[in-house]
Design a protein around this motif. Sequence first.
Motif, PDB file in Angstrom:
ATOM      1  N   VAL A 331     130.462  58.377  55.909  1.00  0.00           N
ATOM      2  CA  VAL A 331     130.905  57.921  54.589  1.00  0.00           C
ATOM      3  C   VAL A 331     132.407  58.120  54.382  1.00  0.00           C
ATOM      4  CG1 VAL A 331     130.613  58.233  52.097  1.00  0.00           C
ATOM      5  CG2 VAL A 331     128.619  58.313  53.618  1.00  0.00           C
ATOM      6  N   TYR A 332     132.953  59.261  54.859  1.00  0.00           N
ATOM      7  CA  TYR A 332     134.341  59.601  54.537  1.00  0.00           C
ATOM      8  C   TYR A 332     135.292  59.562  55.735  1.00  0.00           C
ATOM      9  CZ  TYR A 332     132.333  61.208  50.157  1.00  0.00           C
ATOM     10  OH  TYR A 332     131.681  61.267  48.955  1.00  0.00           O
ATOM     11  N   GLY A 333     134.764  59.485  56.951  1.00  0.00           N
ATOM     12  CA  GLY A 333     135.646  59.403  58.100  1.00  0.00           C
ATOM     13  C   GLY A 333     135.506  60.586  59.032  1.00  0.00           C
ATOM     14  N   ALA A 334     136.070  60.433  60.222  1.00  0.00           N
ATOM     15  CA  ALA A 334     135.856  61.394  61.307  1.00  0.00           C
ATOM     16  C   ALA A 334     136.391  62.775  60.997  1.00  0.00           C
ATOM     17  CB  ALA A 334     136.499  60.867  62.585  1.00  0.00           C
ATOM     18  N   ALA A 335     137.398  62.895  60.124  1.00  0.00           N
ATOM     19  CA  ALA A 335     138.032  64.194  59.884  1.00  0.00           C
ATOM     20  C   ALA A 335     137.251  65.077  58.916  1.00  0.00           C
ATOM     21  CB  ALA A 335     139.446  63.986  59.347  1.00  0.00           C
ATOM     22  N   THR A 336     136.172  64.571  58.349  1.00  0.00           N
ATOM     23  CA  THR A 336     135.442  65.320  57.326  1.00  0.00           C
ATOM     24  C   THR A 336     134.336  66.160  57.953  1.00  0.00           C
ATOM     25  OG1 THR A 336     135.858  63.546  55.744  1.00  0.00           O
ATOM     26  CG2 THR A 336     134.139  65.119  55.188  1.00  0.00           C
ATOM     27  N   THR A 337     134.432  67.468  57.791  1.00  0.00           N
ATOM     28  CA  THR A 337     133.387  68.378  58.257  1.00  0.00           C
ATOM     29  C   THR A 337     133.159  69.459  57.224  1.00  0.00           C
ATOM     30  OG1 THR A 337     135.019  69.724  59.454  1.00  0.00           O
ATOM     31  CG2 THR A 337     133.859  68.043  60.719  1.00  0.00           C
ATOM     32  N   VAL A 338     131.932  69.937  57.160  1.00  0.00           N
ATOM     33  CA  VAL A 338     131.572  71.001  56.231  1.00  0.00           C
ATOM     34  C   VAL A 338     132.018  72.343  56.808  1.00  0.00           C
ATOM     35  CG1 VAL A 338     129.642  72.250  55.185  1.00  0.00           C
ATOM     36  CG2 VAL A 338     129.607  69.742  55.299  1.00  0.00           C
ATOM     37  N   PRO A 339     132.807  73.125  56.072  1.00  0.00           N
ATOM     38  CA  PRO A 339     133.168  74.461  56.561  1.00  0.00           C
ATOM     39  C   PRO A 339     131.920  75.347  56.603  1.00  0.00           C
ATOM     40  CG  PRO A 339     134.551  73.790  54.694  1.00  0.00           C
ATOM     41  CD  PRO A 339     133.405  72.838  54.762  1.00  0.00           C
ATOM     42  N   ALA A 340     131.637  75.922  57.753  1.00  0.00           N
ATOM     43  CA  ALA A 340     130.426  76.734  57.893  1.00  0.00           C
ATOM     44  C   ALA A 340     130.613  77.701  59.048  1.00  0.00           C
ATOM     45  CB  ALA A 340     129.204  75.843  58.149  1.00  0.00           C
ATOM     46  N   ALA A 341     129.934  78.845  58.945  1.00  0.00           N
ATOM     47  CA  ALA A 341     129.954  79.843  60.021  1.00  0.00           C
ATOM     48  C   ALA A 341     128.693  80.682  59.914  1.00  0.00           C
ATOM     49  CB  ALA A 341     131.204  80.721  59.915  1.00  0.00           C
ATOM     50  N   PRO A 342     128.160  81.151  61.043  1.00  0.00           N
ATOM     51  CA  PRO A 342     126.963  81.995  60.992  1.00  0.00           C
ATOM     52  C   PRO A 342     127.200  83.238  60.141  1.00  0.00           C
ATOM     53  CG  PRO A 342     127.450  81.298  63.250  1.00  0.00           C
ATOM     54  CD  PRO A 342     128.617  80.897  62.416  1.00  0.00           C
ATOM     55  N   GLY A 343     126.215  83.556  59.301  1.00  0.00           N
ATOM     56  CA  GLY A 343     126.317  84.739  58.466  1.00  0.00           C
ATOM     57  C   GLY A 343     127.277  84.610  57.309  1.00  0.00           C
ATOM     58  N   GLN A 344     127.653  83.371  56.961  1.00  0.00           N
ATOM     59  CA  GLN A 344     128.623  83.149  55.880  1.00  0.00           C
ATOM     60  C   GLN A 344     128.063  82.200  54.831  1.00  0.00           C
ATOM     61  OE1 GLN A 344     132.276  84.109  55.632  1.00  0.00           O
ATOM     62  NE2 GLN A 344     131.342  85.749  56.842  1.00  0.00           N
ATOM     63  N   ARG A 345     128.406  82.473  53.584  1.00  0.00           N
ATOM     64  CA  ARG A 345     128.183  81.539  52.483  1.00  0.00           C
ATOM     65  C   ARG A 345     129.536  80.967  52.110  1.00  0.00           C
ATOM     66  NH1 ARG A 345     128.370  80.999  46.871  1.00  0.00           N
ATOM     67  NH2 ARG A 345     126.557  79.943  45.936  1.00  0.00           N
ATOM     68  N   VAL A 346     129.686  79.649  52.207  1.00  0.00           N
ATOM     69  CA  VAL A 346     130.979  79.001  52.015  1.00  0.00           C
ATOM     70  C   VAL A 346     130.865  77.954  50.904  1.00  0.00           C
ATOM     71  CG1 VAL A 346     132.844  77.707  53.103  1.00  0.00           C
ATOM     72  CG2 VAL A 346     131.498  79.324  54.458  1.00  0.00           C
ATOM     73  N   GLU A 347     131.726  78.065  49.908  1.00  0.00           N
ATOM     74  CA  GLU A 347     131.841  77.034  48.878  1.00  0.00           C
ATOM     75  C   GLU A 347     132.970  76.089  49.297  1.00  0.00           C
ATOM     76  OE1 GLU A 347     132.180  78.584  44.939  1.00  0.00           O
ATOM     77  OE2 GLU A 347     130.366  79.823  45.102  1.00  0.00           O
ATOM     78  N   PHE A 348     132.715  74.791  49.240  1.00  0.00           N
ATOM     79  CA  PHE A 348     133.663  73.826  49.799  1.00  0.00           C
ATOM     80  C   PHE A 348     133.675  72.553  48.966  1.00  0.00           C
ATOM     81  CE2 PHE A 348     129.590  72.615  51.453  1.00  0.00           C
ATOM     82  CZ  PHE A 348     129.625  71.230  51.433  1.00  0.00           C
ATOM     83  N   SER A 349     134.646  71.712  49.264  1.00  0.00           N
ATOM     84  CA  SER A 349     134.647  70.335  48.754  1.00  0.00           C
ATOM     85  C   SER A 349     135.234  69.419  49.823  1.00  0.00           C
ATOM     86  CB  SER A 349     135.435  70.211  47.446  1.00  0.00           C
ATOM     87  OG  SER A 349     136.783  70.627  47.614  1.00  0.00           O
ATOM     88  N   CYS A 350     134.714  68.189  49.881  1.00  0.00           N
ATOM     89  CA  CYS A 350     135.203  67.160  50.809  1.00  0.00           C
ATOM     90  C   CYS A 350     135.707  65.985  49.986  1.00  0.00           C
ATOM     91  CB  CYS A 350     134.091  66.699  51.753  1.00  0.00           C
ATOM     92  SG  CYS A 350     133.447  68.003  52.822  1.00  0.00           S
ATOM     93  N   HIS A 351     136.832  65.413  50.400  1.00  0.00           N
ATOM     94  CA  HIS A 351     137.507  64.405  49.587  1.00  0.00           C
ATOM     95  C   HIS A 351     137.829  63.160  50.406  1.00  0.00           C
ATOM     96  CE1 HIS A 351     138.010  67.378  46.372  1.00  0.00           C
ATOM     97  NE2 HIS A 351     138.110  68.236  47.371  1.00  0.00           N
ATOM     98  N   PRO A 352     137.973  62.030  49.736  1.00  0.00           N
ATOM     99  CA  PRO A 352     138.285  60.790  50.461  1.00  0.00           C
ATOM    100  C   PRO A 352     139.771  60.665  50.794  1.00  0.00           C
ATOM    101  CG  PRO A 352     137.952  60.331  48.133  1.00  0.00           C
ATOM    102  CD  PRO A 352     137.642  61.791  48.322  1.00  0.00           C
ATOM    103  N   HIS A 353     140.545  61.723  50.566  1.00  0.00           N
ATOM    104  CA  HIS A 353     141.972  61.719  50.868  1.00  0.00           C
ATOM    105  C   HIS A 353     142.373  63.141  51.235  1.00  0.00           C
ATOM    106  CE1 HIS A 353     142.377  63.554  46.891  1.00  0.00           C
ATOM    107  NE2 HIS A 353     141.580  62.595  46.464  1.00  0.00           N
ATOM    108  N   ARG A 354     143.571  63.308  51.755  1.00  0.00           N
ATOM    109  CA  ARG A 354     144.030  64.633  52.177  1.00  0.00           C
ATOM    110  C   ARG A 354     144.425  65.474  50.961  1.00  0.00           C
ATOM    111  NH1 ARG A 354     148.657  63.322  56.300  1.00  0.00           N
ATOM    112  NH2 ARG A 354     149.081  61.808  54.656  1.00  0.00           N
ATOM    113  N   VAL A 355     144.080  66.743  51.020  1.00  0.00           N
ATOM    114  CA  VAL A 355     144.342  67.653  49.911  1.00  0.00           C
ATOM    115  C   VAL A 355     144.783  69.003  50.470  1.00  0.00           C
ATOM    116  CG1 VAL A 355     142.745  66.587  48.254  1.00  0.00           C
ATOM    117  CG2 VAL A 355     141.879  68.262  49.888  1.00  0.00           C
ATOM    118  N   GLY A 356     145.344  69.856  49.580  1.00  0.00           N
ATOM    119  CA  GLY A 356     145.645  71.237  49.921  1.00  0.00           C
ATOM    120  C   GLY A 356     146.868  71.414  50.795  1.00  0.00           C
ATOM    121  N   PRO A 357     147.284  72.670  50.997  1.00  0.00           N
ATOM    122  CA  PRO A 357     148.497  72.955  51.777  1.00  0.00           C
ATOM    123  C   PRO A 357     148.434  72.446  53.207  1.00  0.00           C
ATOM    124  CG  PRO A 357     147.768  74.914  50.571  1.00  0.00           C
ATOM    125  CD  PRO A 357     146.695  73.903  50.431  1.00  0.00           C
ATOM    126  N   MET A 358     147.242  72.393  53.813  1.00  0.00           N
ATOM    127  CA  MET A 358     147.106  71.948  55.202  1.00  0.00           C
ATOM    128  C   MET A 358     146.888  70.441  55.316  1.00  0.00           C
ATOM    129  SD  MET A 358     144.843  74.981  56.948  1.00  0.00           S
ATOM    130  CE  MET A 358     145.379  76.690  56.881  1.00  0.00           C
TER     131      MET A 358
END
Length: 624
Positions: A331-358
Amino acid sequence: MTESRTERSELATEVVLAWTDPSVANPLLECLESLHPGANLVYLSRPRIDHRTDRAADGGDIELPTALTDAFPHSALVGPALSDTRQHGASLRPWLEVLARRADAVMFADGWATDPECVLEYASALLSTTPTFTTTGSVLTETAAADLLSQTHATRLQSNAITPLAEAETWTKTFAQHRPKDRQLAATARTSNTAYFASFAAHTGWLRYSNLPGTRDRRRQPFSDLINDLLNLSANSSVNVRTFRLDSPQGNPFHYGLTDPNDIEQLVKQVIEDGYFAIVNETVDQHDGGVSGVSLNSVVEFAPDATPRSVERTGACRTSIDMANKILKIVYGAATTVPAAPGQRVEFSCHPHRVGPMRSSTLTWEAGPDQSALPAHPPRWPNDFSRHIGDKTFGLIIAHLCGAAVPHTKVINRRVAPFEFGTPTGTNEWWIRTAPTEAQPGLFTTDRGWRDPFELLAKEDPGRLIASVLSQESVDAVWSGASAPNTGLTGSLLEGVPGFGDDFMLGRQSAQPIPADITKAVTDEIERLEDALGRVRVEWVWDGQRVWIVQLHHAGAPGQNSLSHGEATIWLPYDPADGLDDLRRLVARAGREGAGVLVTRPVGVTSHVGDILRKANVPGRFDE
């Protein structure tokens, strides 16, 4: 003249960990800058009264250890215990402001844990995240400090220095037991894309962490300047205010989309005075067509038009991390992935454009340890995300990701840039299909050949019930039909007709007996889908060689109503509208009575409702 124990106690008692105008420290800061221009300041905390003898403590010279001079070159030792600066700050309050807003490190001398002012200085270092060391240059950890405070507790009580020392000691021990939420965010910001933020200490308002440019110098900035910088960095000129307590990181007041700097300053000051830590971050438009959610170990829940707290309400899309990444990539393109790691609870958002310092399409809002084991959940729909892209679109994506042959499909969505998926059929002929937010059988147009999608929407959908228009490559249909689950737990009813099935689906053509080989091929494909998804109904096309799936709908999946593991004979009803405090009381009762909790409205399994049930080891499930 040596200060008495009582005088020292009274001086400490006057120093309350509270919001103070930082300008009270300006004269002292100016003095220190003139004495040590451009130097790194290491604050010395050492007792001036030996509380065992009520006499002046040993005031021998203390030098900076090599470990600190290496870490902080061009350092100068400062503090109220030093003779060359004592005259410039008789009160401890300005010194605490220096410690919190200017010092690069704090060094604690032997006996500090017995002294009221030193304990306050340690609490201030914790609140302001100023690094702490011993006079040997080793790190003074929170756990070690808490142990020292426990060992010397009786000595401080004898000095009658109970307030605010009791508060300072509580801070220290609580920091040792809990990892502050903003510390987790700062650690996340070092490796992940986070929204611009600044966090502030409870009671004092001292800046703790930030990913704003020039963070090191920002501790000296007025609070109003920090807020204005956040507003200027925000693409929407607005901020959110999140709050937490050390022993209660979740479920605290949250304020979204604030734009007036004066109102923001007053709000943050109020929550800080109420004992909350505050995280102020730029607002990222939750209505930009993207999604927000929570990943927890192998499970993720997300929804459009929401903050990550969407999991607290009905309607979030729930699936595995792997499946979610594949859906969002389409839906949003190849660069979109859900932040996740074993043993972690992660709150996230995915956007149709680039956001944030990175400048990436995904933001991490919060991450923390959580070992909760969640049951595997194949996607169920309709949900808020399937409504976002259209029920038919979502079903076809799921079929495609489950390995079914789905004709190549181009999606024109109202709110997301066009995307496509599926397998070319080789005909280079197209059907135009509508994808309402939820299935509306036969209500909207399905046509062979191309039609103007804009004219179609204007004519058929003034109420915006259609989420997307699909251009789907045609299949050379030998047989076409549909399925429906049998009333039992297995098996499906198949019906079909030779050729295209549009008249059959509209009730203008009767079903015909399907040849056995086609029945087997379609049945095998449905069973394979049901192994992955639970009960489904499909519309299918047979081209003489393979089965194509042209629609897929969820028809329910038994056993997917669990919030936490366990069985019970007694189930206590809980309505999420009653709030988490009521749930905590109900969980305590369930634990005493050996009961489970029956949640009467759907919420996310990754929500705090699920968190509370799992952490208490209380069985929880949804009301069927």
